[in-house]
Design a protein around this motif. Structure first.
Motif, short mmCIF file in Angstrom:
data_model
loop_
_atom_site.label_atom_id
_atom_site.label_comp_id
_atom_site.label_asym_id
_atom_site.label_seq_id
_atom_site.Cartn_x
_atom_site.Cartn_y
_atom_site.Cartn_z
N VAL A 1 0.86 -1.18 0.00
CA VAL A 1 0.00 0.00 0.00
C VAL A 1 0.90 1.24 0.00
CG1 VAL A 1 -1.94 -1.12 1.16
CG2 VAL A 1 -0.18 0.01 2.53
N GLY A 2 0.43 2.32 -0.58
CA GLY A 2 1.29 3.50 -0.58
C GLY A 2 0.69 4.73 -1.23
N GLY A 3 1.40 5.84 -1.01
CA GLY A 3 1.13 7.13 -1.63
C GLY A 3 2.46 7.82 -1.81
N HIS A 4 2.46 9.03 -2.34
CA HIS A 4 3.75 9.70 -2.55
C HIS A 4 3.97 10.83 -1.54
CE1 HIS A 4 2.24 13.30 -4.80
NE2 HIS A 4 1.37 12.48 -5.33
N SER B 1 -2.52 5.10 3.81
CA SER B 1 -1.79 3.86 3.57
C SER B 1 -1.01 3.43 4.81
CB SER B 1 -0.83 4.05 2.40
OG SER B 1 -1.52 4.44 1.23
N TRP B 2 -0.36 4.37 5.42
CA TRP B 2 0.45 4.12 6.62
C TRP B 2 -0.43 3.60 7.75
CZ3 TRP B 2 4.10 8.68 8.38
CH2 TRP B 2 4.86 8.30 9.49
N ARG C 1 -2.22 -13.57 6.95
CA ARG C 1 -1.36 -14.61 6.38
C ARG C 1 -0.13 -14.01 5.69
NH1 ARG C 1 -6.39 -17.35 5.02
NH2 ARG C 1 -6.40 -19.41 6.01
N ARG C 2 -0.36 -12.93 4.93
CA ARG C 2 0.71 -12.34 4.14
C ARG C 2 1.19 -11.04 4.78
NH1 ARG C 2 -3.44 -14.07 0.92
NH2 ARG C 2 -2.92 -15.78 -0.53
N THR C 3 2.34 -10.58 4.31
CA THR C 3 2.90 -9.31 4.79
C THR C 3 2.17 -8.14 4.15
OG1 THR C 3 5.09 -10.25 5.17
CG2 THR C 3 4.98 -7.88 4.73
N VAL C 4 1.87 -7.13 4.96
CA VAL C 4 1.34 -5.87 4.45
C VAL C 4 2.44 -4.83 4.60
CG1 VAL C 4 -0.46 -4.13 4.62
CG2 VAL C 4 -1.00 -6.52 5.13
N ARG C 5 2.81 -4.22 3.50
CA ARG C 5 3.92 -3.26 3.47
C ARG C 5 3.42 -1.90 2.99
NH1 ARG C 5 8.68 -5.04 -0.32
NH2 ARG C 5 9.17 -6.34 1.51
N VAL C 6 3.88 -0.84 3.66
CA VAL C 6 3.59 0.51 3.22
C VAL C 6 4.86 1.11 2.63
CG1 VAL C 6 4.03 1.49 5.53
CG2 VAL C 6 2.73 2.81 3.83
N CYS C 7 4.72 1.80 1.51
CA CYS C 7 5.83 2.55 0.93
C CYS C 7 5.36 3.97 0.67
CB CYS C 7 6.30 1.92 -0.38
SG CYS C 7 7.69 2.83 -1.14
N LEU C 8 6.06 4.93 1.25
CA LEU C 8 5.84 6.34 0.96
C LEU C 8 6.85 6.71 -0.12
CD1 LEU C 8 5.45 7.76 4.60
CD2 LEU C 8 3.78 6.56 3.15
N ALA D 1 -0.91 -4.53 -5.20
CA ALA D 1 -0.38 -3.21 -4.86
C ALA D 1 -1.53 -2.22 -4.92
CB ALA D 1 0.72 -2.80 -5.83
N ILE D 2 -1.70 -1.43 -3.85
CA ILE D 2 -2.80 -0.47 -3.75
C ILE D 2 -2.22 0.93 -3.56
CG2 ILE D 2 -4.99 0.09 -2.64
CD1 ILE D 2 -4.89 -2.62 -1.23
N GLU D 3 -2.66 1.85 -4.36
CA GLU D 3 -2.19 3.24 -4.25
C GLU D 3 -3.37 4.18 -3.99
OE1 GLU D 3 0.11 6.56 -7.06
OE2 GLU D 3 0.53 4.43 -7.30
#
Length: 420
Positions: free
Chosen positions: A242-245, A265-266, A280-287, A313-315
């Motif tokens: 998940v993320g945004g800029h 997202s955070w 079950r799976r990893t959830v990762r945030v990227c800024l 991937a979700i934005e």
């Protein structure tokens, strides 16, 4: 262990009752402010976000280096010289060259009209007075207008701000020069000033404008994508991103674009940690860094992580007013229907086709489905890329709903037996 249904309700309740994300966004806007690539503001935001993710207790926190462009606006102005002398409200377009030009203005409403009046463009400042219909149709004048005008000998361009309404608020944004074509200064002006120039021309007057810009590029500088995650209990190597800029233009506070998207997202990841929910799976945030004028953050993320298994991937990069649904791009059999079950739970729509500039590269590199949060954008387009994109425009309840939608969607995708 709580059931997925119980966890979904816990996430919804926590997201809709907490103002933590709203307060964090307020700090980002008020204490750090706008965050153009290469600026001290973005550098400060990267350090702050990394520190805060560690404070949150997220796992795998890091700031992955990215070399980004540094475009500097400098001093700038536009002045109507005749038939009356008055200041015009303007913002140079991101990536424009500088210069000082005084010339008669030629106002056109389309590329087709410019072509039809090609003989009049030489030595003129071309003003594209194009009413907003939708972003995709109108933004092309901002993106390529300078080169189209320069081909015909124009000395500068003024672009009517890309937005539906205005309170003398100019909209900046990225533009590009075509190879082999002269680079001429390019600036956005307000709807009010663009239509004024059009009226003057229609009356047979010959408006003259003086445009002064100090815009220029400096050497690329180091920035970073800020990453944190909550690792999966069974399949930690499978990632829901998940993320945004984190970057913004150098005006306003980057509240809706895209500070709010970063926070939504955070929070989707932080709430999993706070509630002790391990899917079950990893959830990762990227800024991501540098979405606005280069998209190098998304490209760098894809290059660094293309060997990992991303399952979705979700934005979110459309403001944080009331969410109306998600858009999904997937080739996975049954993926749309699995996603639709989640959007029904959230009482939101699901549309075919979704993603974003930052997650596009990882989607291409890995073939994973991509998704974008869809919002009511009636306020967003009025303040997009303007000095008015400030924290006071954030509706706290709408932000909570965005956080709830992102949290539930990310958790559900990470918990599902199947894939989107």
């Amino acid at each position: 262990m709580s059931s997925p249904q119980d966890n979904t309700q816990r996430l919804l309740s926590a997201a809709l009752s907490s103002d933590f994300g709203y307060q964090r966004l307020g700090y980002l806007c008020d204490r750090i402010g706008n965050r153009l690539s290469g600026s001290k503001g973005l550098e400060k935001a990267v350090s702050w976000a990394e520190s805060e993710m560690r404070r949150d207790g997220l796992e795998g926190v890091c700031a992955e280096p990215v070399l980004v462009p540094k475009w500097v606006r400098g001093k700038e102005s536009a002045t109507l010289i005749s038939p009356e002398k008055r200041a015009l409200v303007m913002l140079g377009l991101g990536g424009s060259v500088g210069g000082r030009v005084k010339a008669q203005v030629l106002v056109v409403q389309s590329f087709e009209e410019l072509t039809a009046r090609a003989g009049e463009a030489k030595g003129k400042i071309v003003c594209f007075n194009v009413p907003f219909t939708n972003y995709g149709a109108t933004v092309r004048y901002r993106g390529t207008g300078a080169s189209e005008a320069a081909k015909l000998g124009a000395v500068a361009v003024l672009v009517r701000s890309v937005g539906p309404t205005s309170l003398r608020t100019p909209h900046t944004g990225a533009m590009n020069y075509a190879a082999g074509i002269a680079k001429i200064p390019a600036a956005a002006i307000t709807i009010e000033d663009a239509t004024q120039l059009a009226r003057m021309q229609a009356r047979g007057e010959k408006p003259v404008v003086e445009l002064t810009m100090q815009a220029h590029f400096e050497k690329d500088v180091l920035s970073a994508n800020v990453i944190g995650e909550w690792r999966g209990r069974e399949k930690p190597g499978e990632i829901v991103l998940v993320g945004g800029h984190l970057d913004s233009w150098d005006v306003g506070q980057g509240a809706h674009d895209d500070g709010g998207g970063c926070i939504a997202s955070w929070e989707a990841v932080r709430l999993l940690k706070v509630l002790g929910i391990r899917p079950r799976r990893t959830v990762r945030v990227c800024l991501f860094t540098n979405e606005e004028n280069g998209s190098r953050g998304g490209q760098a993320y894809a290059e660094a992580h293309k060997s990992e298994k991303h399952v979705l991937a979700i934005e979110t990069d459309g403001g944080v007013d009331t969410p109306i649904g998600f858009g999904l791009t997937t080739k996975t059999p049954g993926g749309m229907e699995r996603a639709r079950e989640i959007t029904r739970l959230l009482e939101l729509e699901l549309k075919e086709g979704g993603g974003g500039a930052d997650i596009g590269p990882i989607g291409t590199a890995t073939g994973c489905p991509t998704m974008g949060l869809l919002n009511d954008m009636s306020v967003y387009w009025n303040i997009h890329h303007t000095p008015a994109d400030t924290f006071d425009k954030i509706n706290p309840k709408a932000l909570q709903k965005c956080i709830a939608a992102m949290a539930v969607m990310a958790y559900s995708a990470a918990e599902l037996d199947g894939l989107f």
